[in-house]
Design an enzyme around this catalytic site. Sequence first.
Site, short mmCIF file in Angstrom:
data_model
loop_
_atom_site.label_atom_id
_atom_site.label_comp_id
_atom_site.label_asym_id
_atom_site.label_seq_id
_atom_site.Cartn_x
_atom_site.Cartn_y
_atom_site.Cartn_z
N GLY A 206 2.55 -5.39 7.74
CA GLY A 206 1.54 -6.08 6.96
C GLY A 206 0.38 -6.53 7.82
O GLY A 206 0.10 -5.96 8.88
N PHE B 44 -9.81 -2.29 4.88
CA PHE B 44 -8.89 -1.98 3.78
C PHE B 44 -9.67 -1.65 2.52
O PHE B 44 -9.36 -2.12 1.42
CB PHE B 44 -7.89 -3.12 3.55
CG PHE B 44 -6.48 -2.71 3.86
CD1 PHE B 44 -6.14 -2.22 5.11
CD2 PHE B 44 -5.48 -2.78 2.89
CE1 PHE B 44 -4.84 -1.83 5.40
CE2 PHE B 44 -4.17 -2.39 3.17
CZ PHE B 44 -3.86 -1.90 4.43
N CYS C 29 -3.23 1.01 6.97
CA CYS C 29 -3.44 0.39 8.27
C CYS C 29 -3.90 1.40 9.32
O CYS C 29 -4.53 1.03 10.30
CB CYS C 29 -2.18 -0.32 8.74
SG CYS C 29 -0.74 0.76 8.93
N GLU D 199 -10.89 -5.19 10.13
CA GLU D 199 -10.17 -4.23 9.29
C GLU D 199 -10.69 -4.38 7.86
O GLU D 199 -10.73 -5.48 7.31
CB GLU D 199 -8.67 -4.48 9.34
CG GLU D 199 -7.88 -3.44 8.58
CD GLU D 199 -6.37 -3.62 8.72
OE1 GLU D 199 -5.65 -2.60 8.71
OE2 GLU D 199 -5.92 -4.77 8.85
N ASN E 285 0.80 -1.23 0.00
CA ASN E 285 0.00 0.00 0.00
C ASN E 285 0.83 1.28 0.00
O ASN E 285 0.47 2.27 -0.64
CB ASN E 285 -1.00 0.00 1.15
CG ASN E 285 -0.35 -0.18 2.50
OD1 ASN E 285 0.79 -0.63 2.61
ND2 ASN E 285 -1.06 0.18 3.55
N GLU F 135 4.68 -4.39 12.69
CA GLU F 135 3.59 -3.40 12.66
C GLU F 135 2.48 -3.97 11.80
O GLU F 135 2.66 -4.22 10.60
CB GLU F 135 4.04 -2.05 12.11
CG GLU F 135 2.91 -1.03 12.22
CD GLU F 135 3.24 0.32 11.66
OE1 GLU F 135 2.37 0.89 10.98
OE2 GLU F 135 4.36 0.81 11.89
#
Length: 489
Positions: A234, A386, A290, A384, A158, A256
Site C-alpha cells: 500500500g 496514482f 505502484c 506519486e 488496485n 511494499e
Amino acid sequence: MSVTELAPADVWRNRIYSGGWKTGGAGTIAVTEKATGIEIGSVGAASAADVSAAAAIATEAQRAWAATPGPQRGDVLREVARLLQEHREEIARQIVRETGSIRPKGYLEVKLAIREILEGAALASQSTGVITTSDVRERHSVARRVPMGVVGVITPWNSPLILAARAIAPALATGNAVLLKPDPQTPVSGGILYACLLEIAGLPEGLFHVLPGGAETGDALVRDPQVNMISFTGSTRVGQAIGSVAGGLLKRANLELGGKNPYIVLDDVDVEAAASAGAWGSFLHQGQVCMAAGRHLVQESIADAYIESLVRRTSALTVGDPFKGDFHLGPIINERQAENVDRIVADSVSKGAKILAGGSRDGLFFKPTVMVDVVPGMPVFDEEIFGPVAAVTVFKDDDEAVSLANQNRYGLVAAVASSNLRRAQRIADRLHAGIVHINDQTILHEVFGPMGGVGLSGNGHNYSTLTNADQFTEWQWVTTRDDLPAYPF
C-alpha cells in the site's frame, strides 16, 4: 457461474469470515461499482475485538496445519487455482466492477493470481531445512524453516486478487494461518472471494479469516500479540506507520510501498516503440499502479519526436465505463483520489509545466494526460500520482539521466530503453531501485523475480519464488546428541 454462486449473497452479505460467516462488530461496508457508484453488495466490517478473536482461532488451528504434510497443504492451494481458472470469467467481471479496471486487466489479474497460487503451492513440497556441519563429532545439527505462526495480510484496492494471492498462498503453503484485511473499497475481489474459494477447496476451519475494515481494523491487526508477522502492500505513509509499530513490537513486517518510477529513454531507441511502452506504463489501470511510469526521462535529441508520438497515442485513448464497453481507461477509484490528481496537475502547471493532452476529468473519468517542461520541485515530478499522467523531463546525457532518476527517496522500479545494451546496463547499475527493466516499461509482474523496493518504496522484503520460503518462515537451529556431555561445573 457468478461470484455470488461461489458463496450465495445471503451467506456473506453484511458478514465477515472468521470461523465461519458471522456479523462483524464494526457495522457494514458497501461494495460499489466504481464507474457508476451503484451499490452492488455489502460486507461486514471487523472490529478490534473481531481481530483478536480471529487471531486466537487462527493460533489454535495453525498448530495442526503446520503438522499437516506439506504436499497436502499444497493440494488445497492447487484446488483454489483450479477453481479460479474454472470461474475466471465471472471473477474478472467482479474485478472490473469493483476496481474500475478495464476488462483485459481483470482477466490478466485472474491469470497472474493463478500463477501466484500455483507457485506458492509448490513451496509446500520443497525441502524445509539442511543438515549443517558441527565441530563436535557426536552432535547432529540441523537448520530448518518453521512457520511464522499467524500472518496478517493487508492489501490495497488496485490489484486486490493478485496482491492477496502472493501473500496468502506462500503463507498457507509453509504452514501458517492467515488473517486477511482487504481494502474496504474492494472487499469482495480482495477478500470474500478467497474465503469462498478456500472453503470449497477444503482448507480446515480457522486457518483463514477475512476481516474487512479501515485504519482501525488494520491497526488492531498489526498490534495484536497473537499475529506474528505483517505483510502489507500500500501507500508509503501507511507503510511507515505499520513499520514503526511492528518494529516496536519486534514483529516482522514485509512492506511494499509506493513508487515514483523513472522510465529512461535514450537517444538510440526506436521512438515509436518507446512511446508505446511509455504510454502503457503510465496509463494502465488509469495509472493506479505502484509500478507505473511516473516520470518519462527522455534524451533531448529525440524529445520532440517522443513527445509527439506520446501525445498522439494518448489522444487516441478512450475513457468510459469498462463494464459496459471496450475502453482503454476506466474511472479513478474515488473522488478523493481524483481530486489529488487534479491538485498535482494544477500545482505543476502553476510552476511552469505544460499540458499537451488531457488534463481534465468528468467525475471520476480522468482523461489521460501528457505534461512537458517538468522539472524537479514540481509535484508531478516529486509525488506519486496514482492517476493517468505521463510527465516528461528532458535530459542531456547519461549522467544527468541517472541523477534525475535517483532524485527522490522512492526506489521501487526503474526502466531503461536503449538499443545499446551495454550502455543501458551501465545506467541500470547506478539506479536506486529494487527492480530494473531494460528495454521494457515499468509495470511488470511475475512471481519468479523478487518484487520489492528500497527507500520509501519498501524495506526489501520481496515476494517471489526465490524469497517466499524465507519471508513466511523463520529459521530454527536444532541439535541432538545420544547422551548428555560432561561439563566442568
